[in-house]
Each structure stands twice: as C-alpha cells, then as structure tokens.
Write a protein that holds these residues in place. Structure first.
Motif, PDB file in Angstrom:
ATOM      1  N   VAL A  47       0.864  -1.182   0.000  1.00 32.64           N
ATOM      2  CA  VAL A  47       0.000   0.000   0.000  1.00 32.64           C
ATOM      3  C   VAL A  47       0.894   1.223   0.000  1.00 32.64           C
ATOM      4  N   LEU A  48       0.699   2.063  -0.974  1.00 32.75           N
ATOM      5  CA  LEU A  48       1.489   3.276  -1.108  1.00 32.75           C
ATOM      6  C   LEU A  48       1.476   4.092   0.171  1.00 32.75           C
ATOM      7  N   ASN A  49       2.568   4.699   0.490  1.00 35.13           N
ATOM      8  CA  ASN A  49       2.609   5.596   1.643  1.00 35.13           C
ATOM      9  C   ASN A  49       2.206   6.987   1.171  1.00 35.13           C
ATOM     10  N   GLY A  50       1.001   7.357   1.515  1.00 34.81           N
ATOM     11  CA  GLY A  50       0.447   8.636   1.072  1.00 34.81           C
ATOM     12  C   GLY A  50       1.285   9.848   1.419  1.00 34.81           C
ATOM     13  N   PRO A  51       1.646  10.007   2.681  1.00 32.56           N
ATOM     14  CA  PRO A  51       2.446  11.168   3.059  1.00 32.56           C
ATOM     15  C   PRO A  51       3.759  11.252   2.278  1.00 32.56           C
ATOM     16  N   ALA A  52       4.422  10.142   2.148  1.00 27.75           N
ATOM     17  CA  ALA A  52       5.698  10.157   1.423  1.00 27.75           C
ATOM     18  C   ALA A  52       5.468  10.565  -0.024  1.00 27.75           C
TER      19      ALA A  52
ATOM     20  N   LEU B  23       6.625  23.679  17.924  1.00 29.80           N
ATOM     21  CA  LEU B  23       5.339  23.412  17.303  1.00 29.80           C
ATOM     22  C   LEU B  23       4.662  22.158  17.854  1.00 29.80           C
ATOM     23  N   ASN B  24       5.471  21.181  18.199  1.00 30.42           N
ATOM     24  CA  ASN B  24       4.871  19.958  18.686  1.00 30.42           C
ATOM     25  C   ASN B  24       4.727  19.944  20.200  1.00 30.42           C
ATOM     26  N   GLY B  25       5.447  20.844  20.826  1.00 30.99           N
ATOM     27  CA  GLY B  25       5.288  21.015  22.262  1.00 30.99           C
ATOM     28  C   GLY B  25       5.513  19.788  23.114  1.00 30.99           C
ATOM     29  N   ASN B  26       6.414  18.923  22.689  1.00 30.99           N
ATOM     30  CA  ASN B  26       6.651  17.737  23.493  1.00 30.99           C
ATOM     31  C   ASN B  26       8.130  17.610  23.840  1.00 30.99           C
ATOM     32  N   TYR B  27       8.710  18.737  24.095  1.00 36.04           N
ATOM     33  CA  TYR B  27      10.139  18.741  24.403  1.00 36.04           C
ATOM     34  C   TYR B  27      10.407  20.090  25.053  1.00 36.04           C
ATOM     35  N   PRO B  28      11.242  20.098  26.063  1.00 38.32           N
ATOM     36  CA  PRO B  28      11.475  21.368  26.763  1.00 38.32           C
ATOM     37  C   PRO B  28      12.157  22.411  25.871  1.00 38.32           C
ATOM     38  N   VAL B  29      11.563  23.569  25.801  1.00 37.73           N
ATOM     39  CA  VAL B  29      12.142  24.686  25.054  1.00 37.73           C
ATOM     40  C   VAL B  29      12.017  25.913  25.965  1.00 37.73           C
ATOM     41  N   ALA B  30      13.061  26.676  26.064  1.00 35.88           N
ATOM     42  CA  ALA B  30      13.034  27.841  26.935  1.00 35.88           C
ATOM     43  C   ALA B  30      11.964  28.819  26.455  1.00 35.88           C
ATOM     44  N   THR B  31      11.335  29.457  27.408  1.00 42.15           N
ATOM     45  CA  THR B  31      10.231  30.351  27.080  1.00 42.15           C
ATOM     46  C   THR B  31      10.611  31.428  26.071  1.00 42.15           C
ATOM     47  N   ALA B  32      11.746  32.035  26.278  1.00 39.18           N
ATOM     48  CA  ALA B  32      12.179  33.109  25.381  1.00 39.18           C
ATOM     49  C   ALA B  32      12.325  32.576  23.950  1.00 39.18           C
ATOM     50  N   THR B  33      12.940  31.427  23.847  1.00 33.61           N
ATOM     51  CA  THR B  33      13.123  30.820  22.520  1.00 33.61           C
ATOM     52  C   THR B  33      11.777  30.523  21.887  1.00 33.61           C
ATOM     53  N   ALA B  52       4.912  15.973   4.907  1.00 32.92           N
ATOM     54  CA  ALA B  52       6.296  15.851   5.381  1.00 32.92           C
ATOM     55  C   ALA B  52       6.306  15.450   6.850  1.00 32.92           C
ATOM     56  N   SER B  53       5.440  16.085   7.590  1.00 36.92           N
ATOM     57  CA  SER B  53       5.353  15.792   9.007  1.00 36.92           C
ATOM     58  C   SER B  53       4.928  14.348   9.249  1.00 36.92           C
ATOM     59  N   SER B  54       3.913  13.938   8.519  1.00 37.55           N
ATOM     60  CA  SER B  54       3.427  12.571   8.684  1.00 37.55           C
ATOM     61  C   SER B  54       4.487  11.562   8.288  1.00 37.55           C
ATOM     62  N   LEU B  55       5.208  11.897   7.256  1.00 36.82           N
ATOM     63  CA  LEU B  55       6.241  10.977   6.793  1.00 36.82           C
ATOM     64  C   LEU B  55       7.322  10.809   7.853  1.00 36.82           C
ATOM     65  N   ALA B  56       7.793  11.912   8.340  1.00 35.83           N
ATOM     66  CA  ALA B  56       8.876  11.864   9.318  1.00 35.83           C
ATOM     67  C   ALA B  56       8.427  11.228  10.630  1.00 35.83           C
ATOM     68  N   ALA B  57       7.231  11.588  11.044  1.00 34.39           N
ATOM     69  CA  ALA B  57       6.771  11.095  12.332  1.00 34.39           C
ATOM     70  C   ALA B  57       6.080   9.743  12.219  1.00 34.39           C
ATOM     71  N   ALA B  58       5.815   9.319  11.008  1.00 32.22           N
ATOM     72  CA  ALA B  58       5.143   8.041  10.776  1.00 32.22           C
ATOM     73  C   ALA B  58       3.765   7.991  11.407  1.00 32.22           C
ATOM     74  N   THR B  59       3.134   9.124  11.501  1.00 33.78           N
ATOM     75  CA  THR B  59       1.755   9.165  12.008  1.00 33.78           C
ATOM     76  C   THR B  59       1.083  10.342  11.320  1.00 33.78           C
ATOM     77  N   SER B  60      -0.243  10.318  11.306  1.00 34.84           N
ATOM     78  CA  SER B  60      -0.922  11.464  10.734  1.00 34.84           C
ATOM     79  C   SER B  60      -2.073  11.856  11.639  1.00 34.84           C
TER      80      SER B  60
END
Lengths: 358, 358
Positions: A47-52, B23-33, B52-60
């Motif tokens: 199944v093709l990977n849509g995001p890719a 953007l994903n807010g799941n990692y500590p980032v200093a407030t100023a940054t 691109a996001s879905s591809l890299a993260a393997a989730t959508s």
DNA sequence: ATGAGAGCAGCAAGCGCTTTCTACGCGATA
DNA sequence: TATCGCGTAGAAAGCGCTTGCTGCTCTCAT
C-alpha cells in the motif's frame, strides 16, 4: 514491518523508480516489466505511503468539502453528490483521478471553518469545496479571503457551492451561487397572489448570506405589492433562528403572539417550516386552512409532509455534482468564475388562499 | 515560494529542530526561545507541511469516518457527533489532540468501503470509525476483516459504531453495537399487545446486519405471541427495499396488495415508515385509524410527522460521540471491546388498536 | 573551586516516495 | 559498418519534517 516501494522493487527485480512509474502510470514501462511489478505489489500486499508520496510529488489526493451541518440533509445531499464525482468512479481500478473526498463539519462556526481550511492547507489538498452560506462578518470575510487566496496560490482549486462569490473575485475560485433572492421573491409573490396580506417571516441565523438573500427576496416581493410597511413593521413580522425544527416551532409561536391575525408564514427552509406547522397544529390552527406555510430547499421529506410543503426547489444534487467536477478540474469553470443556480417555486398543498380574505 | 520550517528557523535564529519542537510542544524549550519561534511563525504565516510531518513522524492526524449515506440524517447525526469529539475542541489553540475528522461516503457499496479503507491506510490514518450495518457477504466480510486487521496492526485505531463486532474479535477493534434485535422485538410486542394480528414488515436491503437483526427481533416477537406462521407466511408479509422514502411507499402498496386485511406495518426505519404512511394516505387509509405504522431510529422529524411516529429510539448522538472519543483514545474501550447501545421503544400516535379487533 | 547534573539547543540521519538526468541496447538509416 | 534515435530502466538528489544523540552552558552541592 511495513512494505515499502523498495521491497516491491526488490521482489520485481527492478529499481524503485520503475515501480513508482508503474503505479503512477505516466511514463512508458514495458508490458512485461509492468506485469512483474504489479504481481509483486499484489504478492506483497503493498500500500502506497500517502504522506511520502505527497511530500515527494508536492501534491495530494485529498479534496475537502466543508459543510455547516452534516446532520442536515441540505448539506448531506450536496456533499454526497460532490463526493460521488470526486472519489466516485467505481471499477476504475487503480487508475488515476481517484481522490479522497473528505467532508468537514464546521457546525457553522467561523473559527472551525478557518481551522479546517488550515488543516486542509497543511495536507496540501488538491481542492476545497465550500458549501452553504457565508458568515457576513467583515473580519471573518477578510480572513477567509486571505486564506482562500493562499490556498489558491498553492495550487488548490477552490469551489463555492451555494455561496456567493468572494468580495474580490479571484480567478482561481469558482462560485455556484443559489438564486436565494429570486427564489425568496417568487415564493412570497405566490403568497401575495393568493391574497395574503399579513405574512410572518422566520429567518435563518443572523449574519449569513443565505439568510439575508432569502429575506431580501421576501421583502422585495412585499414591497412590490405595496405591503412593505415600515422597517419597524417588517422587523415585527420577522423572527430569526437557527435552521432547525425547534427554531421553527418557537418562531411560529412568537409570530402568532406578535400578530394573531397572521394568515401565512414563510420559513427560512423546509425544516423550519415543518417546525412551524407543528406549532400551528398544537394551537389548533390548520394548515393551510387557517395559516399557509411555505419553506425553502425542497428537501425529500417536504413532498411527504402533511400537508405537502410549498417551497422553493434548489437542485442540490446537480449543484453538488457540478461543484465536484469543478473541484476535479473535470469541467470548465463558468464564465467569470460565477454561475447562478436557479431556485424554482414549487407549489404544493401547504399554501392556499387566506381564510376570510381573498 | 512556500515557507518551510527552515525559513522559520532562520528568522528565529534557531535550528529547525527547535522550531519543530516548539510546534509539537513535546520537548522542553526555553520560554524566550519559544516566543521568538512563535513570532517568526506568525510573521511568516507558516503552515506546517502535513505530508512531510506525517512521513517523518510516521503518524498522521487524519481520522476517517465511514458512512453508508451521508444524505441520511441517521449517519449525519452520528458522524457529526463523532467529528465534534475528534476535531472539535474550540479554542484549544494550536494545542495537540486536534485531528482532521473526514467523513467518507460509501453509498452502501462494499467496494467503496474497501477503497476508502485503503485510501485511509495510505494516509496512515490515526483512526477509522465505521458506522452503520455491515454487509453480510462472506467474501466481503473476510476482506474487511483482513483490511481492518492490517490497519490495526499499523497502529490505526478502529471503532465500529452501530455495527456488530467482527466475526473474530480483535483486541484493537472497539465495537458499539445497537440493540437492533431487542428494539425490533419490543416494537412488535407493542403492536401485538395492542391487538394486531396481521402485521406487514418492510425490511431494509437484503444482506445487511441491521436489516437482519431488526427483522429477527420482529419475528421473535411474533413467534412469542404464537403469530409466527410458517416461513412462507412470514415471507409473504415481508418486503425488502433500500432505506428511503420511496421504498417505503412502494413496499406499503405491495404489502396491502398481498394482504388487504393488514392492520399494521412495521418499517425498517423512520424514513421508510413515512413513505409507507404516504402510500396509506394515498389509498384513503388513515394512520393509525385503519393501519398502524411504526418506524425505527427516532430521527428528529419523526416526532413532527403527522401522526407522530411510534418508533425505536437510538441514541445516535451519544453513540457517535462515544465512538469519536474511542477513536481518539480518550475513552477506555468497553470490556471485551464490545458495548451494546440500548434501543428503546417510543410510543407515539402512529400506532393504536386495530380497527375492528382488540 | 570543581565536578556532577540539569536544561536546552543543534547536528545529522533518515522517513518513503518522485523525478530529472543519464545510460544502455537495439533496430533503423546512411 | 558506423551513427543516430527511440524506448526503457537506473542512479541519485531531494521533498520538509522529526528525533536520537551529542554537546554546550549554567547551577548547585561538595
């Protein structure tokens, strides 16, 4: 874990590029090779990977259809028709043109409308169809115009269905506008011709183009017959509310309270009209014996109601289907990007001459 | 052309990684940054690239909601409720949990059901909600089970809403089954208790679980009252048809033709029941004076019909909402992955004692 | 004063696919 | 026989993002 293009390529003893080309079918591939690849695809259950794919090709096969209320057949019918043009073609096999039509329910909220548009923009949607009236708030209109402009600039096709064109028409935006004003006018003209003089109006939610246009049609007919009255009088005979049955029920009661001598009620749509009928019945008034009632949209159940509803027919299926084709680029946009969809009067048995008069 | 993460990073004078984390807010980032990044995002009008996001993260963040007929409020109501739980939370700002709920219209076609599932699989959907009855074809059931199994294996949450559990229950699949059998039984028991002996049945389309369960409930009630008759007699008083108004109209006419002495008609759902009422009316028969009519679902318009419809109430909003929460993983699945949704009898004025009898 | 550790940011390696450009083989042409 | 060109396949460079790991800079305890 998951099967990738490379796995298929390995099994078919070709390069990933070839597999990609077979799957997309837009590049010459020898028949023998193609068949080998296809067999590998089946064997591996690939199944093709849509995001890719979307990332690499910079396009996606998602088409968004925005509706105000998915539980309302008015939208359901349009969305269904649009969707069947978009993702429809059965048996087309793995051929192209297949897109994923997704309907998004805004609930009539401007924020969610914008949110969905952003989400669709994120997904690099191929097209977006916006159905139903627009919210008439300058800030929101500006935001929408900007957002739609950005989408269009990114190559997303935009189609408005049952919604007036943008304030500053964009070449890339096609609009299928319903003749709400004309329909509203004809409906009230019919009532006036029957002899009605005191007509109550149940309008839709404030600040929506659909609400305003239908009401303006109604008032235009009244004015043309010399029944306009003052602005105060018009407001006295108008009650606003959402497009649901309950609203019609309550509004009819309110109108009767404000003007007990009412002989007709025009509702913003069929659902509201049915609610109004119920209110009338509960007060011992007969439709159309004592009070005539008219709706708008001509949804399927309107013909079956008792009495059958006089209304204005909107060709929802045709309009939705056309919007779908426009979104797919399968139909040329109308001249100027704007087309008006007719709204014809349908006279049935919920309207008749007023009791004593006529 | 389009703004990318790197552009934002450059403007905020940080690395792309940091922007991603803000953007994903799941990692500590200093407030100023964080603020600097957020400002850059706003300045640049940056919109994340979903693929691109879905591809890299393997989730959508796509959640599919499959319905048989989007123009039918039965589905519209469930889908709307589910969607509001999935993509709903207003004002949550850019916080997570926001998913794109998309509803897909299968038109009741098994092929399209499978096609949409594949499309959703392509997109690596986070969850899939299947609403309405299943098609009872061994081949299709097998294909669906296999497909759903694959989806589940890929991490997609599966929820069945208004559909019986899979033949071989899967841990990863939650099912919210309507008590169609019990509801159907209670409805007919009500009619029997009123004194009806000759009851016609308008069933839904052949080969659907919903159709079968409701009909089995009806027949069970009949059998319990000693009114079962033979299989031939049962078939004589049963007509199948799609879930629409027209089907109800035609089926009622056919039933009347087969058994003119009919005193009651039970329909597969409310829409069909209303069609049946229209047919009865057109033949000069009164409801419930001459013939009682009952529906199923208790859609909003049923209370407003004339006469108001006796029916079986299905808590569509609650079920849809629960399905939505289940799909989001925001609610614990029911024990065993299966929950039964109650279907309660609602007696209104379309049913009464039969004319001479009782 | 110094080492440990917490907190935060960056590097760089992919994620799985598309597509441009290059390369190869073969029949046709001169 | 040498050349050209067509048809077809492969190599490889990304598409824009996420994330494991590394490493820097402080703070705090010893």
């Amino acid at each position: 874990m998951t099967v990738t293009l490379a796995d298929v390529a390995a099994r078919a003893r070709v390069s990933p590029a070839t597999v990609s080309r077979v799957l997309n079918g837009n590049y010459p591939v020898a028949t023998a090779t193609r068949e080998r690849v296809l067999r590998a695809v089946d064997d591996l259950d690939y199944v093709l990977n849509g995001p890719a794919s979307s990332l690499a090709a910079a396009t996606s096969d998602l088409v968004g259809v925005l509706v105000h209320d998915i539980a309302d057949p008015f939208f359901g019918i349009m969305a269904g028709a649009a969707q069947s043009e978009i993702g429809g073609q059965e048996g087309t096999g793995r051929a192209g043109g297949e897109k994923l039509a997704v309907v998004c329910n805004t609930g009539g909220s401007p924020e969610r409308e914008l949110t969905y548009l952003t989400l669709l923009q994120r997904q690099r949607a191929a097209a977006v169809v916006l159905t139903g009236g627009a919210v008439e708030d300058p800030a929101h209109t500006a935001a929408m115009t900007a957002k739609l402009g950005k989408l269009a600039a990114a190559g997303t096709r935009i189609v408005l269905c049952g919604r007036p064109p943008l304030p500053e028409p964009d070449q890339a935006v096609a609009a299928l506008a319903f003749d709400n004003l004309g329909g509203g006018r004809r409906l009230t003209e019919h009532l006036v011709a029957l002899g009605h003089r005191r007509i109550g109006y149940i309008a839709g939610p404030v600040g929506r183009t659909t609400t305003r246009h239908r009401m303006e049609g109604h008032r235009a007919a009244l004015a043309a017959a010399g029944l306009g009255g003052g602005a105060a009088e018009q407001d006295r005979l108008t009650v606003h509310g959402p497009y649901d049955r309950r609203s019609g029920y309550d509004a009819a009661a309110e109108l009767l309270h404000r003007e007990p001598a009412l002989t007709a009620i025009v509702a913003a749509n069929d659902t509201v009209a049915l609610g109004a009928c119920a209110a009338l019945r509960d007060r011992g008034l007969r439709v159309p014996g004592d009070v005539s009632v008219a709706g708008f949209d001509d949804l399927p159940f309107s013909a079956d109601a008792v009495p059958a509803l006089t209304t204005v027919r909107l060709p929802l299926v045709e309009a939705g289907a056309r919007a779908g084709r426009l979104a797919m680029g399968r139909e040329a946009p109308p001249p100027g990007g704007i087309a008006t969809v007719p709204a014809d009067l349908v006279v049935r048995s919920s309207t008749a001459r007023p009791p004593g008069g006529g």
